[in-house]
Structures are given as structure tokens and as C-alpha cells.
Write a protein that holds these residues in place. Structure first.
Motif, PDB file in Angstrom:
ATOM      1  N   THR A   1       0.415   7.742   1.156  1.00  0.00           N
ATOM      2  CA  THR A   1       1.453   6.883   1.015  1.00  0.00           C
ATOM      3  C   THR A   1       2.790   8.262   0.411  1.00  0.00           C
ATOM      4  O   THR A   1       2.950   8.678   0.739  1.00  0.00           O
ATOM      5  CB  THR A   1       1.005   6.282  -0.794  1.00  0.00           C
ATOM      6  OG1 THR A   1       0.445   7.757  -1.421  1.00  0.00           O
ATOM      7  CG2 THR A   1      -0.428   6.396  -0.142  1.00  0.00           C
ATOM      8  N   LEU A   2       3.873   6.597   0.219  1.00  0.00           N
ATOM      9  CA  LEU A   2       5.478   7.427   0.492  1.00  0.00           C
ATOM     10  C   LEU A   2       5.602   9.084  -1.604  1.00  0.00           C
ATOM     11  O   LEU A   2       6.119   9.230  -0.677  1.00  0.00           O
ATOM     12  CB  LEU A   2       5.825   6.479   0.166  1.00  0.00           C
ATOM     13  CG  LEU A   2       7.377   6.823  -0.316  1.00  0.00           C
ATOM     14  CD1 LEU A   2       8.630   7.165   1.130  1.00  0.00           C
ATOM     15  CD2 LEU A   2       8.344   5.254  -0.262  1.00  0.00           C
ATOM     16  N   ASP A   3       4.466   7.994  -2.136  1.00  0.00           N
ATOM     17  CA  ASP A   3       4.696   8.732  -3.061  1.00  0.00           C
ATOM     18  C   ASP A   3       4.081  10.156  -3.063  1.00  0.00           C
ATOM     19  O   ASP A   3       4.854  10.998  -3.477  1.00  0.00           O
ATOM     20  CB  ASP A   3       4.366   7.868  -4.665  1.00  0.00           C
ATOM     21  CG  ASP A   3       2.722   7.702  -4.178  1.00  0.00           C
ATOM     22  OD1 ASP A   3       2.496   6.884  -3.263  1.00  0.00           O
ATOM     23  OD2 ASP A   3       2.352   7.406  -5.307  1.00  0.00           O
ATOM     24  N   TYR A   4       3.015   9.909  -2.138  1.00  0.00           N
ATOM     25  CA  TYR A   4       1.863  11.385  -1.920  1.00  0.00           C
ATOM     26  C   TYR A   4       3.272  12.525  -0.427  1.00  0.00           C
ATOM     27  O   TYR A   4       3.551  13.862  -1.447  1.00  0.00           O
ATOM     28  CB  TYR A   4       1.029  11.413  -1.268  1.00  0.00           C
ATOM     29  CG  TYR A   4       0.101  12.308  -0.946  1.00  0.00           C
ATOM     30  CD1 TYR A   4      -0.938  13.145  -0.969  1.00  0.00           C
ATOM     31  CD2 TYR A   4       0.310  12.976   0.543  1.00  0.00           C
ATOM     32  CE1 TYR A   4      -1.233  13.681  -0.957  1.00  0.00           C
ATOM     33  CE2 TYR A   4      -0.220  14.553   0.658  1.00  0.00           C
ATOM     34  CZ  TYR A   4      -1.080  14.870  -0.481  1.00  0.00           C
ATOM     35  OH  TYR A   4      -1.668  15.870   0.189  1.00  0.00           O
ATOM     36  N   ILE A   5       3.432  11.509  -0.836  1.00  0.00           N
ATOM     37  CA  ILE A   5       4.491  12.431   0.871  1.00  0.00           C
ATOM     38  C   ILE A   5       5.878  13.233   0.221  1.00  0.00           C
ATOM     39  O   ILE A   5       5.975  14.250   0.394  1.00  0.00           O
ATOM     40  CB  ILE A   5       4.844  11.777   2.231  1.00  0.00           C
ATOM     41  CG1 ILE A   5       3.507  11.432   3.498  1.00  0.00           C
ATOM     42  CG2 ILE A   5       5.666  12.461   2.791  1.00  0.00           C
ATOM     43  CD1 ILE A   5       4.167  11.008   3.619  1.00  0.00           C
TER      44      ILE A   5
ATOM     45  N   THR B   1       1.014  -1.153  -0.008  1.00  0.00           N
ATOM     46  CA  THR B   1       0.376   0.232   0.088  1.00  0.00           C
ATOM     47  C   THR B   1       0.967   1.076   0.039  1.00  0.00           C
ATOM     48  O   THR B   1       0.301   2.382   0.160  1.00  0.00           O
ATOM     49  CB  THR B   1      -0.946  -0.141   1.057  1.00  0.00           C
ATOM     50  OG1 THR B   1      -0.411   0.403   2.180  1.00  0.00           O
ATOM     51  CG2 THR B   1      -2.023  -0.957   1.962  1.00  0.00           C
ATOM     52  N   LEU B   2       1.663   1.162   0.438  1.00  0.00           N
ATOM     53  CA  LEU B   2       3.343   2.523   0.846  1.00  0.00           C
ATOM     54  C   LEU B   2       2.710   3.316   1.994  1.00  0.00           C
ATOM     55  O   LEU B   2       2.941   4.368   1.991  1.00  0.00           O
ATOM     56  CB  LEU B   2       3.102   3.213  -0.505  1.00  0.00           C
ATOM     57  CG  LEU B   2       4.224   2.466  -1.895  1.00  0.00           C
ATOM     58  CD1 LEU B   2       4.132   3.540  -3.444  1.00  0.00           C
ATOM     59  CD2 LEU B   2       5.505   1.737  -1.605  1.00  0.00           C
ATOM     60  N   GLU B   3       1.573   2.598   2.697  1.00  0.00           N
ATOM     61  CA  GLU B   3       1.634   3.895   3.098  1.00  0.00           C
ATOM     62  C   GLU B   3       2.514   4.319   4.921  1.00  0.00           C
ATOM     63  O   GLU B   3       2.914   3.185   5.188  1.00  0.00           O
ATOM     64  CB  GLU B   3      -0.191   3.133   4.751  1.00  0.00           C
ATOM     65  CG  GLU B   3      -0.452   4.260   5.700  1.00  0.00           C
ATOM     66  CD  GLU B   3      -1.741   2.970   6.270  1.00  0.00           C
ATOM     67  OE1 GLU B   3      -1.770   4.129   7.548  1.00  0.00           O
ATOM     68  OE2 GLU B   3      -2.052   2.854   6.193  1.00  0.00           O
ATOM     69  N   VAL B   4       2.567   5.239   4.718  1.00  0.00           N
ATOM     70  CA  VAL B   4       4.111   5.921   5.218  1.00  0.00           C
ATOM     71  C   VAL B   4       3.651   5.226   6.810  1.00  0.00           C
ATOM     72  O   VAL B   4       2.204   5.936   7.473  1.00  0.00           O
ATOM     73  CB  VAL B   4       4.128   6.782   5.363  1.00  0.00           C
ATOM     74  CG1 VAL B   4       5.380   7.514   6.227  1.00  0.00           C
ATOM     75  CG2 VAL B   4       4.766   7.394   4.020  1.00  0.00           C
TER      76      VAL B   4
END
Length: 443
Positions: free
Chosen positions: A392-396, A365-368
């Protein structure tokens, strides 16, 4: 009108006093034997280093307390009688209460080493410890520090500021690696070496040697090495200061046990800050959290309950910060020394090896889950929001510039961090921030 007694004038106790006053006309008395007034405990090191005076460490002017009708009493409490609802002082005086808040803080750990009570051997927690350190380090040739935690590195910086050579013994492979992942711990190792600290990893103390007159002359390690010194800093952590309630009816474990409202097993008796131990901590928090931010939040929470607005302690996202010589550290969320199996890490380190970021995220999920920042200042409220929103990582990484809190003319590193992300996640390429402008990536 209630009579409220608060034992302890640290951040937890004083925050409770201030917020009780904001919400009520109750009579508030703060008792401390340490100092007359509240001071910033985290600033003790700067007094020793000559950057501040004691007066500079007091967040409020001395007139503040009288103006706000908060009584300050300089005294040591020897016992608590919860049946009679009174506290007893060392001079025989007693004081009655309607509500009692225990904010007695922490004490430095000792582990029974031979020689640990010699003159010249001490921890660093209280103002009295600072005064003792001033006396114990006057004219010495070398110091040894035992224990790889935050207080230890502060003490190393203090001694270094006076050009006192420091040998620093830690039993771990890297500095603070029971709290930090290996990359960050190694970064701090290098920084300590750079500042001339003689860091000895995987080295344990056997005993502290007496000069024959009750003063330290050397330490002996478990490998048999003898290191001559005239001062030993014991910085192997702290534990809740609960001696005051040991013989009372108040339940304790490692700390003073409290429920979700920070109340003990005794009606009208509460505990907050370093001395408190939550019976049922939230899944993302520890039962005992000896950090400034937790103490402040507990003080605000208990003040609400005591003034008629019953409020559960809900600390939210974990946050901590510190400073290792020149490197500032921030931690939001959960970053464990070993990454959990269901998670992975994104890591960037600057070429100068004094700045880095590590982000822990869920696989798939890439949830940080959390972040460590070294040498880069980010905004608390931004990271708190991102973690609560389960970003998520990409969003952050894409929005990382929003969190930057470095001064205007500092170099910003988001572009290099974004480039590293694009290398590791080519299927999720994002725009790269360079020199303040967003440059679009052309596939």
C-alpha cells in the motif's frame, strides 16, 4: 547437436546466444550486417558526444565470442526459406538451420512527409545512422528535430553538446505527454528550455524543403512558419523491422506474431525483442515492447525453450528507464498519462523542479499500481518486490529509504516526501526520515 541461427546482434539476440551456450553445446551462429560485434545501442549518443568510443560500447572483448564458441557472421540476410530450413544471403550464399531466432529489432518511422528523403534528414537507431549523423551535422548552423520521444531528446542532447542550436517540434501540449502525466511532462519541458532547446509544443511538420540540390534547407510547419536548418532528425518513434519475413510464411501483424513461448506459426522459428509481437500479451504488458529490458528477458526465455526447458515468457512488473539531459527517469508498474477513475496519485516535486515522484494507487485500498521517479535513483529489486507483494501507499512511503540508490553523499529526499504524505493523509501519519535518522512524530 542443433544448429541454431540468430539473425540480429542486439541485446535480444546476443542474450539468447549467451544463454544457449550456457545450457548446451549446440552450434550457435549470430548474423548481423550492422556491425561485427554486439554493442550497447543506448550508448550511441555518447560516441557522438565524445564521452565514449565505439570500442567502449562493446560489453564483451572481441575474443569472448571465439572462446565461447559463438560464431559471428557479418552479412545481410535477404530471405528465409522455412520449408528448406535455410536463410539466404545477399551474395547468394545459403545457411541451413535446425532452429532460427529472429531478433531483427526496429526501424525509424516515416510518415510520408514531402522531403523526408532529402540529404540531411534521418532517424537514429543503427550504428550506420550514427555515422550518417556525424556526416550530416558537420558544419551546420541549425537543426530541427521532429517528434517528442526518447530518441528525440537524446538527439537534442547530442546536438547541444556540439553547440548546434536545436528547434524541437512536438505536436503534443507537453513533451512525451502521450506517455507521461502532465506534471512530469511539464517538468521535462522546463528542463529542455533550461538547456537552451527551442521547444515548440503543438507544432506539426508540413514539409521539408529542398535547397535545389537534394539537401534540406528548412522545414515548414502546418501553421506556415518556415524554419531554416541544415539537418532534420525524424524521431517519431520506431516500428518492428519485419521486412525480411514479409514474403515468407511467417505470420506478421505490426510485428512478427509469437505465442507465449516466443515461437512463430512456423515450427522451429522464434522471434524476440523489438520485432516480436505477442499474440496474447499479459494484461499489464503491451503486445510490442521495444525496450532493452524486454529484449533481454525474451533472449533468456527463448534460450531455455530451445535447449529443452520449455519456458513461457513472463516479463513480470513493467520497468523502464531513460535520461533527459541531466534528469534520470525510472518507471515501475503502470503509470498512465491520465489516472484511471478507480485510482489516485500521490505527487511530490522538489523545489528545484528537477526531481519528483508520482505514485499511482487504488482508491480505498491504497494498493500501489506504479511509480514514476525523476532525478531520484531507486532500486529495481525493491520496487519489483513491493509491486508483486501489492504493498500500500502508506507502507511504501514509510519504507521508501530502503529503495534509495543514490550515491553516498547525495542528498536524500525521503523525509520531504514523507512529510508531504503526512500532510495529505493525516490519519496515516508515519515516521519522517531526516538526516539519516528516524524522528518519531509526536501527535
Amino acid at each position: 547437436m542443433q544448429k541454431i541461427i540468430i539473425i540480429g546482434n542486439g541485446i535480444a539476440g546476443i542474450t539468447a546466444a549467451r544463454h544457449i551456450r550456457k545450457n548446451s553445446n549446440d552450434q550457435v551462429t549470430v548474423i548481423s550486417g550492422e556491425t561485427d560485434h554486439f554493442f550497447s545501442r543506448t550508448a550511441l549518443m555518447y560516441i557522438y558526444m565524445g564521452h565514449m568510443t565505439y570500442e567502449n560500447t562493446k560489453p564483451y572483448e572481441d575474443w569472448f565470442w571465439k572462446k565461447n564458441r559463438i560464431e559471428l557472421k557479418r552479412a545481410w540476410v535477404t530471405s528465409i526459406d522455412s520449408d528448406q530450413k535455410q536463410v539466404n544471403f545477399d551474395g547468394g550464399e545459403v545457411m541451413k538451420y535446425d532452429k532460427l531466432i529472429l531478433a531483427t529489432g526496429s526501424q525509424s518511422n516515416k510518415f510520408g512527409w514531402p522531403g523526408q528523403d532529402l540529404n540531411g534528414v534521418q532517424g537514429l537507431y543503427s550504428y550506420q545512422d550514427l555515422e550518417l549523423m556525424e556526416e550530416n551535422t558537420r558544419g551546420i548552423d541549425r537543426a530541427v528535430i521532429i517528434g517528442g520521444g526518447l530518441i528525440g531528446v537524446e538527439m537534442a542532447e547530442m546536438l547541444h553538446s556540439r553547440h548546434i542550436p536545436v528547434t524541437y517540434l512536438i505536436r503534443e501540449k507537453h513533451f512525451w505527454d502521450n506517455m507521461l502525466p502532465q506534471e512530469e511532462a511539464t517538468l521535462i519541458d522546463r528542463h529542455l528550455y533550461k538547456h537552451g532547446i527551442d521547444l515548440r509544443q503543438e507544432t506539426e511538420l508540413e514539409e521539408i524543403l529542398d535547397d535545389g540540390n537534394g539537401k534540406v534547407k528548412a522545414v515548414k510547419t502546418k501553421s506556415g512558419e518556415v524554419i531554416e536548418c541544415q539537418f532534420v532528425g525524424l524521431t517519431v518513434g520506431v516500428h518492428p523491422n519485419i521486412g525480411l519475413v514479409k514474403d515468407s510464411k511467417i505470420e506478421t501483424d505490426r510485428g512478427i506474431l509469437v505465442d507465449a513461448y516466443l515461437q512463430t506459426n512456423i515450427q522451429d522459428v522464434y522471434a524476440i525483442g523489438d520485432c516480436a509481437q505477442l499474440k496474447n500479451p499479459p494484461p499489464h504488458r503491451r503486445a510490442i515492447e521495444a525496450v532493452w529490458y524486454a529484449g533481454r528477458m525474451m533472449g533468456e526465455t527463448v534460450a531455455q525453450t530451445i535447449t529443452g526447458h520449455k519456458t513461457e515468457y513472463n516479463p513480470g512488473v513493467w520497468f523502464n528507464s531513460a535520461k533527459f539531459f541531466d534528469i534520470e527517469y525510472q518507471n515501475y508498474g503502470i503509470v498512465l498519462p491520465q489516472c484511471p477513475e478507480d485510482s489516485a496519485s500521490f505527487y511530490w516535486e522538489c523545489d528545484d523542479h528537477e526531481k519528483c515522484i508520482k505514485i499511482i494507487y487504488k482508491k480505498g485500498t491504497l494498493e500501489v499500481q506504479g511509480v514514476n521517479l525523476f532525478g531520484i535513483r531507486n532500486r529495481h529489486e525493491v520496487w519489483d518486490r513491493w509491486l508483486n507483494e501489492k504493498r500500500t501507499l502508506d507502507y511504501i512511503i514509510n519504507h521508501l529509504p530502503e529503495a534509495n540508490f543514490d550515491p553516498e553523499f547525495y542528498k536524500h529526499w525521503e523525509g520531504e516526501i514523507q512529510e508531504k504524505f503526512n500532510e495529505e493523509f493525516p490519519d496515516k501519519k508515519i515516521g519522517v526520515r531526516k538526516k539519516g535518522l528516524l524522528e518519531k512524530i509526536i501527535s
